[in-house]
Design a protein around this motif. Structure first.
Motif, PDB file in Angstrom:
ATOM      1  N   GLY A  68      11.262  55.757 -59.938  1.00  9.83           N
ATOM      2  CA  GLY A  68      12.315  54.468 -59.931  1.00  9.83           C
ATOM      3  C   GLY A  68      12.816  55.196 -58.770  1.00  9.83           C
ATOM      4  O   GLY A  68      14.145  54.261 -58.258  1.00  9.83           O
ATOM      5  N   ARG A  69      12.201  56.642 -57.726  1.00 15.24           N
ATOM      6  CA  ARG A  69      13.431  56.658 -57.549  1.00 15.24           C
ATOM      7  C   ARG A  69      12.914  57.443 -55.957  1.00 15.24           C
ATOM      8  O   ARG A  69      11.585  57.915 -56.110  1.00 15.24           O
ATOM      9  N   ILE A  70      12.973  57.129 -55.002  1.00 13.09           N
ATOM     10  CA  ILE A  70      12.515  57.441 -53.690  1.00 13.09           C
ATOM     11  C   ILE A  70      13.161  57.952 -52.757  1.00 13.09           C
ATOM     12  O   ILE A  70      14.135  58.000 -52.653  1.00 13.09           O
ATOM     13  N   GLY A  71      12.489  59.254 -52.251  1.00 13.74           N
ATOM     14  CA  GLY A  71      13.060  60.491 -50.930  1.00 13.74           C
ATOM     15  C   GLY A  71      12.135  60.700 -50.216  1.00 13.74           C
ATOM     16  O   GLY A  71      11.364  61.082 -51.008  1.00 13.74           O
ATOM     17  N   ALA A  72      12.563  60.059 -48.955  1.00 15.21           N
ATOM     18  CA  ALA A  72      11.607  60.258 -48.174  1.00 15.21           C
ATOM     19  C   ALA A  72      12.569  60.267 -46.550  1.00 15.21           C
ATOM     20  O   ALA A  72      13.132  59.849 -46.227  1.00 15.21           O
ATOM     21  N   PRO A 113       6.921  42.123 -56.973  1.00 13.05           N
ATOM     22  CA  PRO A 113       8.362  43.116 -57.186  1.00 13.05           C
ATOM     23  C   PRO A 113       8.774  44.835 -58.209  1.00 13.05           C
ATOM     24  O   PRO A 113       8.196  44.637 -58.887  1.00 13.05           O
ATOM     25  N   ARG A 114       9.254  45.592 -58.113  1.00 10.70           N
ATOM     26  CA  ARG A 114      10.120  47.158 -58.437  1.00 10.70           C
ATOM     27  C   ARG A 114      11.076  46.371 -58.316  1.00 10.70           C
ATOM     28  O   ARG A 114      11.903  46.725 -58.368  1.00 10.70           O
ATOM     29  N   ARG A 115      11.882  46.091 -60.020  1.00 11.42           N
ATOM     30  CA  ARG A 115      13.031  45.896 -60.054  1.00 11.42           C
ATOM     31  C   ARG A 115      13.417  47.399 -60.243  1.00 11.42           C
ATOM     32  O   ARG A 115      12.878  48.088 -61.263  1.00 11.42           O
ATOM     33  N   GLY A 116      15.208  47.096 -59.862  1.00 11.84           N
ATOM     34  CA  GLY A 116      15.444  49.142 -60.044  1.00 11.84           C
ATOM     35  C   GLY A 116      14.895  49.448 -59.217  1.00 11.84           C
ATOM     36  O   GLY A 116      15.798  50.386 -59.698  1.00 11.84           O
ATOM     37  N   LEU A 117      14.340  49.598 -58.030  1.00 12.69           N
ATOM     38  CA  LEU A 117      13.344  50.873 -57.126  1.00 12.69           C
ATOM     39  C   LEU A 117      14.701  51.063 -56.602  1.00 12.69           C
ATOM     40  O   LEU A 117      15.853  50.052 -55.939  1.00 12.69           O
ATOM     41  N   ARG A 118      15.099  52.679 -56.316  1.00 14.17           N
ATOM     42  CA  ARG A 118      15.639  53.150 -55.965  1.00 14.17           C
ATOM     43  C   ARG A 118      15.084  54.310 -54.580  1.00 14.17           C
ATOM     44  O   ARG A 118      14.369  54.577 -55.117  1.00 14.17           O
ATOM     45  N   ALA A 119      15.258  54.050 -53.162  1.00 19.42           N
ATOM     46  CA  ALA A 119      15.365  54.877 -51.927  1.00 19.42           C
ATOM     47  C   ALA A 119      16.177  54.349 -51.097  1.00 19.42           C
ATOM     48  O   ALA A 119      16.673  54.332 -50.878  1.00 19.42           O
ATOM     49  N   TYR A 120      15.746  55.923 -51.006  1.00 21.13           N
ATOM     50  CA  TYR A 120      16.115  56.956 -49.650  1.00 21.13           C
ATOM     51  C   TYR A 120      15.976  57.551 -48.579  1.00 21.13           C
ATOM     52  O   TYR A 120      14.617  57.816 -49.214  1.00 21.13           O
ATOM     53  N   PHE A 121      15.307  56.653 -47.375  1.00 18.04           N
ATOM     54  CA  PHE A 121      14.616  57.383 -46.297  1.00 18.04           C
ATOM     55  C   PHE A 121      15.824  57.361 -44.676  1.00 18.04           C
ATOM     56  O   PHE A 121      16.579  56.826 -44.594  1.00 18.04           O
ATOM     57  N   ALA A 122      15.660  58.843 -45.220  1.00 16.42           N
ATOM     58  CA  ALA A 122      16.511  59.419 -44.098  1.00 16.42           C
ATOM     59  C   ALA A 122      15.459  59.271 -42.619  1.00 16.42           C
ATOM     60  O   ALA A 122      14.466  60.427 -42.704  1.00 16.42           O
ATOM     61  N   VAL A 123      16.528  59.684 -41.205  1.00 17.24           N
ATOM     62  CA  VAL A 123      15.561  59.403 -40.227  1.00 17.24           C
ATOM     63  C   VAL A 123      16.487  60.342 -38.883  1.00 17.24           C
ATOM     64  O   VAL A 123      17.758  60.135 -39.407  1.00 17.24           O
ATOM     65  N   GLY A 124      15.568  61.031 -38.076  1.00 17.81           N
ATOM     66  CA  GLY A 124      16.594  61.503 -36.988  1.00 17.81           C
ATOM     67  C   GLY A 124      16.935  60.376 -35.436  1.00 17.81           C
ATOM     68  O   GLY A 124      15.355  60.006 -35.866  1.00 17.81           O
TER      69      GLY A 124
END
Length: 108
Positions: free
Chosen positions: A4-8, A33-44
């Motif tokens: 339900g939560r992704i950090g990449a 679809p993935r209702r309610g999914l939380r994702a955080y993509f960090a890039v430089g």
């Protein structure tokens, strides 16, 4: 169904199949679809210099932004792309990205 939560950090969303279709984007587009999914993509911002489509945005940011938009369209309720100014493809940059992700994902 599992996550339900992704950090990449510096995700490799540029990987493509034999038809040059981005694999991660295709998986999202072709599945439920993935209702309610939380994702955080960090890039430089200094991860690379490639600009495949000549739009002035490096590919790592472009690919993460494209996937984030697709996830939002498919039910993701909080999908963020966060840039680390001057961030490079090294552990020192990923370490600088970690506190922001931990606060985003788990609160203070």
């Amino acid at each position: 169904e599992v996550f339900g939560r992704i950090g990449a950090f510096r995700p490799s969303f540029w990987l493509a199949d034999a038809n040059d279709r981005r694999i991660a984007q295709a998986l999202v587009a072709d599945n439920a679809p993935r209702r309610g999914l939380r994702a955080y993509f960090a890039v430089g911002t200094k991860e690379e210099e490639g600009d495949r489509d000549n739009d002035g945005m490096i590919d790592v940011t472009d690919d993460a932004s494209e996937l984030a938009m697709l996830l939002r369209e498919r039910g993701g309720n909080e999908v963020d792309v966060v840039e680390l100014d001057g961030g490079i493809h090294r552990q020192s940059s990923w370490a600088a990205m970690l506190p922001g992700f931990l606060e985003w994902g788990f609160g203070k």
